[in-house]
Design an enzyme around this catalytic site. Structure first.
Site, PDB file in Angstrom:
ATOM      1  N   SER A 133       0.846  -1.185   0.000  1.00  0.00           N
ATOM      2  CA  SER A 133       0.000   0.000   0.000  1.00  0.00           C
ATOM      3  C   SER A 133       0.884   1.238   0.000  1.00  0.00           C
ATOM      4  O   SER A 133       2.041   1.181   0.442  1.00  0.00           O
ATOM      5  CB  SER A 133      -0.900   0.013   1.237  1.00  0.00           C
ATOM      6  OG  SER A 133      -1.560   1.252   1.402  1.00  0.00           O
ATOM      7  N   TYR A 172      -2.793  -0.660  10.203  1.00  0.00           N
ATOM      8  CA  TYR A 172      -2.649  -0.980   8.782  1.00  0.00           C
ATOM      9  C   TYR A 172      -1.286  -0.512   8.273  1.00  0.00           C
ATOM     10  O   TYR A 172      -0.591  -1.254   7.580  1.00  0.00           O
ATOM     11  CB  TYR A 172      -3.774  -0.310   8.001  1.00  0.00           C
ATOM     12  CG  TYR A 172      -3.797  -0.642   6.527  1.00  0.00           C
ATOM     13  CD1 TYR A 172      -4.221  -1.890   6.085  1.00  0.00           C
ATOM     14  CD2 TYR A 172      -3.401   0.289   5.578  1.00  0.00           C
ATOM     15  CE1 TYR A 172      -4.262  -2.199   4.737  1.00  0.00           C
ATOM     16  CE2 TYR A 172      -3.429  -0.009   4.224  1.00  0.00           C
ATOM     17  CZ  TYR A 172      -3.863  -1.247   3.801  1.00  0.00           C
ATOM     18  OH  TYR A 172      -3.890  -1.560   2.466  1.00  0.00           O
TER      19      TYR A 172
END
Length: 289
Positions: free
Chosen positions: A142, A155
């Site tokens: 990501s 995350y």
């Protein structure tokens, strides 16, 4: 990457293991892999959705239902791969996210699925992949694997870790025959993002890509073999800026912190974590020709 090496890594006729196959990005990638002539082993928790997905796509595919956060089920998946002829490509796509302030974060859930599961799957399947004449590992990271962002501390930590693992693995084992790639989308229009995340991104003007556009970028990376692939502007710029001058990114995000905290404080993403990590009561292995 020269044309001879690229030819060795074409997808037609290759067997690909895709985790998180029933998610938004997973489904889009599955469609493009099938269209490219690959035979895909779809992996996710939901047996019925896996079978339906395999039936909707052209070609010969197989399904394996597993909870990737359970070590014994990861080992069962690895045994299934070996018993059915091995794989040429491993795409670690399964993941979960939680948007919440630090006090409300479920760190164990995110680290288990986003980081430990792909690490262990690489470890289990590396001997098999190393024997192929042309093999590829892709770990889906990501932009938040390079930029720490408020409301996503768990995350970000998991994706930072995955980026570090991928880099170390690449430097340890990569060769002309075995490629290790890192793929980093930005925000994407999938169910992993709650209504609070979508609303926040709209207010802040943050772009959210369509899953099929993300899948198209991944296919380009697979074709070219580029080691690191980031999507989107200004995300690409901020990834580089954060690596060189993180204080500037501190200031840029600091100006948005009040808005982010407002949405994070009222988020219900704990429900998303529970849904993503719920165990399937039924486990299957099935093939279709």
């Amino acid at each position: 990457m020269n044309s001879a090496i690229a030819a060795n890594h074409q997808l037609a006729g290759k067997r690909v293991l895709l985790t998180g196959a029933t998610g938004g990005i997973g489904r889009a990638v599955a469609r493009r892999l099938a269209a490219a002539g690959a035979s895909v082993l779809f992996v996710a928790r939901q047996p019925a959705e896996l079978l339906l997905l395999s039936q909707q796509l052209p070609g010969t595919h197989s399904c394996f239902s597993a909870d990737l956060t359970a070590t014994e089920e990861l080992k069962a998946l690895a045994d299934f791969v070996k018993a059915t002829g091995g794989i040429d490509v491993l795409i670690n796509n399964a993941g979960t996210s939680q948007f919440a302030l630090t006090a409300e974060q479920d760190y164990a859930a995110q680290m288990s699925l986003n980081l430990l599961a792909p690490m262990q799957l690489c470890q289990l399947l590396l001997p098999e992949l190393s024997q192929r004449t042309a093999a590829t590992i892709v770990n889906i990271g990501s932009a938040f694997g390079s930029i720490g962002y408020p409301g996503f501390s768990g995350y970000c930590a998991s994706k930072f870790g995955l980026r570090g693992f991928t880099e170390a693995l690449k430097r340890e084992v990569s060769s002309k025959a075995l490629r290790v790639l890192y793929f980093a989308p930005r925000a994407t229009q999938t169910a992993i993002n709650s209504a609070a995340v979508v609303a926040m991104n709209q207010e802040l003007g943050n772009a959210m890509d369509k899953p099929d556009d993300v899948a198209a970028e991944l296919m380009q990376q697979l074709q070219t073999g580029q080691s690191r692939w980031y999507i989107g502007w200004p995300e690409k710029f901020f990834v580089r800026l954060n690596a060189l001058l993180p204080e500037l990114v501190d200031r840029a995000i600091g100006g948005k912190r009040a808005v982010i905290r407002t949405y994070a404080a009222g988020s219900t993403d704990s429900v998303q974590i529970q849904n993503n990590l719920s165990n399937s009561a039924e486990k299957i292995t099935a093939t279709r020709s």
